[in-house]
Structures are given as structure tokens and as C-alpha cells.
Design a protein around this motif. Structure first.
Motif, PDB file in Angstrom:
ATOM      1  N   SER A  25       0.942 -54.614  24.843  1.00 41.46           N
ATOM      2  CA  SER A  25       2.084 -55.371  25.365  1.00 41.46           C
ATOM      3  C   SER A  25       3.432 -54.729  25.067  1.00 41.46           C
ATOM      4  N   VAL A  75      -2.658 -54.532  30.106  1.00 38.10           N
ATOM      5  CA  VAL A  75      -2.331 -55.373  28.963  1.00 38.10           C
ATOM      6  C   VAL A  75      -3.433 -56.423  28.847  1.00 38.10           C
ATOM      7  N   ARG A 116       1.076 -49.091  24.431  1.00 37.61           N
ATOM      8  CA  ARG A 116       0.313 -49.419  25.631  1.00 37.61           C
ATOM      9  C   ARG A 116      -1.196 -49.360  25.378  1.00 37.61           C
ATOM     10  N   THR A 164      -2.122 -60.161  21.860  1.00 38.57           N
ATOM     11  CA  THR A 164      -2.117 -59.149  22.912  1.00 38.57           C
ATOM     12  C   THR A 164      -2.535 -57.785  22.390  1.00 38.57           C
TER      13      THR A 164
END
Length: 450
Positions: free
Chosen positions: A111, A172, A123, A108
């Protein structure tokens, strides 16, 4: 293909990662899902609500990791060693096998906070996510080994950023990678003189990413594989006219798959000094210096492995880098030009002629490849291309110009003005049609080249 979950990372043990919890977002608006990539790992049949549950709220995929893991690593950032980094706004969410039998990761970006966030909010801006879609789609179409943007979900938070108008929208992102083990993962263990885990990581990478069983010569074999893969990546960057922007050692995947796109750019013409990042004032990661930068990072891996191997075989393992880089540049440029390679003694002079002509005329890179595909340069390419035209006459086309793409008025390119215009349409009017249209156009170009 059926989804085949894996948990290989757990073999390494808790010294390599920290279990973390994903942030809770005010909204989860699906903006992009890569069904082509999802089909390769058996997840293309997920409905949108299931997709959002897994890749927006991070409910575990069955049979893989029970909890996300923030991976630990160090790295040189613009040649300055930093022991304070790690997965600061991302984590490893899941592992699985793809349709080629490779171990793959879903990781990710944006996340939430982890133990390595330092002063960051964990973020990702929506603009950053859009830019990563465009980078990965274009690189994939141009034949570069790259992570794929798997999912982008808007999250409904207003983010403050110092380098773009704020507040700005949040997102995200999930990327599909052939592993997340970085050169910086090895550097962290060497920094702590952790010989046992350095050997464990070496064996893990050999077994899972290069299909070999470890042994006494594991460190040099690993370094040889990474040298070959990163040399290939460097060559592919040059052929694509791509500038990654931040080739720090924590951004170099040991599988040689490019990933983590921040201030990337495609060079408009063959300008070795062209940079992507406004903060790269010395030009350390300029277009023409990328092979040197990647080789320097490779030396940091060799230095780390020196704790568990003798110096001489490590030096020997690295010596393959220049030859593989040169060969890859030739193969990748000729692939994009649509002709069949003839061998190093012919191909290298041709590549030199291409570079000289592009530098002298400042011809746009994309325009040259577009009109020259198949090996025949139109007359519009004048006297500076005479040497090149003569050499190309001896090359056979690898496929005909029969795809409709070759009848377009102009090539599909990805220069910064268009990137900014695509984002402006989203920011000002929530108009996603230009982005979706560009992805379709890039994939159409990829079909013509493939």
C-alpha cells in the motif's frame, strides 16, 4: 452480520504506530474479493466500486480508523536482531468485530511507503498477491489458523524486482487477521527498555485477544497463551505439509494465527529438510525444523517479558509448548485422515507409523490423506504401510466418504509447479480462470474435510 467497527489499537497510543497515507495508484482493477470472509465482518454487501474505494484507494470505513497506521516493531531475521524494521509496505487500515465476537484487523501489503520502508518502494507484485491467495485458501481448507486474503487489486505500476522477471505487474493486497501484534512488537519495547509500554501492550493483548483482565501475573499468563497458540500453529503446519519459509520473530502473531506469505511451499512428500526459500541455505526454516524455529521465537518473547516479570513463572509458562505441539500434530493429522482420535497413548504411535511410512516410501502427502480418508488404506499402499494399516483398523471414521470430492481422480494439492502455471496464465494472457478455478477446487476440498 452487521459491520461493527472498532478502534482498539488507539488505546495503545502513538508510541506504537505512525499515521501514514496510502499510495495513489494509476489503476485499481479488482482481481479478487473474498465475500466469504467479508460476510464474517459485515462487508459482503459492498458493491465493487465501494470495495475498490475502501481497499484500493483506502477511503476510511465508517466508525473505525480515520487514518491508516504503520505499526512499529523489531525482530530477529534468521536469528539476527534487526531494530530497523516495522510496517514497511503495509499498514493497519481498520478494526472490527467478527461473527465470533473477535477483534479483527484489516491490514495491507503493497500500500505504499512508510517511515519503515528503508530503501523499498512499498509495493507488492501481482504475483506475490496471487501466491498469497493460494496459500491462505489452501491453509484455511486444511484447518490451519491463518489470515485470509480479503482483497487483491491490480494497481497498474511496473515494478523492478531482482528475484523475478522485471518489470512485473503490481497489486495491493488486504488481509483479514486476528490481530497484527507480533513477537517483534514486544521485542522493540524491550530493546528500548520501555517498561511502561511493555506492560501496556501485555494488558492490551490479554484483554482484546484472550478475553482476560490484566493483573500482577499478566506477563506469564500472556506467555502461556502465546505458547499454546504458537504450538498449535506449528502442529497444524506439520499436518498440512506446509513450509512457511520465513519464521522470523516479526512474522509470528501472538494470537498464533499464521500470516505474511512470501516464499511458502507445500512439501511434496514428508521430507524434514525441505525448504521454501532459496535464501534459506542453512535450512533454518525447513519443514521439519519449524517447531524448533517457532519455539525459538517464543523464547524471544519470554526474554522481552523478563523486563516486567520474574524468570521462573515465564519458564513454567513456556513448558506447555511441546505437549500442545505433539497433541495438535496428532489431532490435525487424524482430522485430515478423517478418523476420530483415541487419546495420546494410541494416537502418538499411529502418528509415528504414518511418518515412518511416508518417509520410507516417499508417498506424496496429499495422496496419502486423500486415499486414506476414513481410515481405510487401499491395497496400493503396500508392505511399508502394514503397521499403519493395522493401527488404523481400531479407529472410527469421523465422517463418511460421501462428498463428490472423494470420487475425484486425484487430490487437490498445491505444489509449486501448479502455482507457477497459474501465474504464467495470468502473466502471459491475463487469464484468471485457472486461479478462480483453483480457489473453487480448494474450497470444495475444504467442504469435504469440514
Amino acid at each position: 452480520m452487521a459491520f461493527t467497527p472498532q478502534q482498539a489499537i488507539l488505546e495503545l497510543g502513538p508510541a506504537f504506530y505512525d499515521p501514514v497515507t496510502a499510495a495513489r495508484f494509476p489503476e485499481t482493477i479488482l482481481r479478487f474479493r473474498n465475500d466469504r470472509a467479508a460476510a464474517e465482518i459485515g462487508l459482503h454487501d459492498l458493491g465493487d466500486e465501494q470495495w475498490i474505494a475502501h481497499f484500493g484507494r483506502f477511503e476510511p470505513l465508517p466508525g473505525t480508523l480515520d487514518q491508516p497506521l504503520a505499526l512499529r516493531y523489531h525482530g530477529h531475521q534468521f536469528r539476527v536482531y534487526n531494530p530497523e524494521i516495522g510496517d514497511g509496505r503495509g499498514f493497519l487500515f481498520a478494526q472490527m468485530t467478527d461473527d465470533r465476537g473477535r477483534l479483527m484487523d484489516l491490514g495491507t501489503k503493497g500500500s505504499g511507503q512508510t517511515p519503515y520502508s528503508r530503501f523499498g518502494d512499498g509495493r507488492l507484485t501481482l504475483k506475490g498477491g496471487v501466491r498469497e491467495i493460494l496459500a491462505t485458501e489452501m491453509l484455511e481448507a486444511l484447518g490451519v489458523e491463518t489470515s485470509r486474503t480479503f482483497s487483491l487489486i491490480e494497481t497498474g505500476e511496473a515494478l523492478e524486482r531482482g528475484d523475478e522477471p522485471s518489470p512485473t505487474r503490481s497489486a495491493v493486497l488486504v488481509r483479514l487477521n486476528h490481530g497484527h501484534i507480533r513477537i517483534g512488537t514486544f521485542q522493540r519495547l524491550a530493546y528500548g527498555q520501555d517498561v511502561e509500554n511493555l506492560a501496556r501492550l501485555t494488558d492490551y493483548v490479554l484483554r482484546h485477544y484472550f478475553g482476560e483482565e490484566p493483573g500482577d501475573d499478566a506477563p506469564q499468563r500472556l506467555l502461556g497463551h502465546v505458547a499454546a497458540r504458537t504450538a498449535r500453529m506449528a502442529g497444524q503446519f506439520m499436518a498440512a505439509g506446509f513450509v512457511h519459509g520465513v519464521l522470523n520473530s516479526d512474522n509470528i502473531n501472538v494470537t498464533g494465527e499464521s500470516f505474511d506469505y512470501g516464499p511458502w511451499r507445500f512439501a511434496p512428500n514428508w521430507a524434514p529438510g525441505f525448504t521454501a526459500a532459496y535464501f534459506d541455505q542453512s535450512g533454518l526454516y525447513a519443514f521439519g525444523r519449524q517447531p524448533e524455529a517457532i519455539y525459538w521465537d517464543l523464547m524471544q518473547l519470554a526474554s522481552s517479558l523478563r523486563l516486567i516479570a520474574e524468570e521462573a513463572p515465564l519458564i513454567e509458562a513456556m513448558e506447555i509448548f511441546p505437549e500442545i505441539f505433539q497433541r495438535t500434530v496428532a489431532e490435525a493429522m487424524l482430522w485430515r485422515l478423517g478418523v476420530v482420535p483415541r487419546g495420546p497413548e494410541h494416537d502418538r504411535p499411529l502418528i509415528g507409523a504414518i511418518e515412518r511410512a511416508l518417509v520410507e516410501t516417499e508417498t506424496p502427502i496429499d495422496l496419502f490423506y486423500f486415499h486414506g480418508f476414513g481410515g481405510t488404506l487401499p491395497e496400493r499402499f503396500g508392505a511399508p504401510f502394514a503397521e499403519l494399516r493395522a493401527q488404523l483398523a481400531h479407529y472410527a471414521p469421523r465422517k463418511p466418504r460421501d462428498h463428490p470430492y472423494w470420487s475425484d481422480a486425484a487430490p487437490c494439492a498445491m505444489l509449486i509447479d501448479e502455482v507457477e502455471e497459474i501465474w504464467a496464465r495470468i502473466a502471459q494472457g491475463d487469464d484468471w480462470a485457472p486461479l478462480n478455478g483453483k480457489v473453487a477446487a480448494i474450497r470444495r476440498m475444504g467442504e469435504a474435510l469440514a
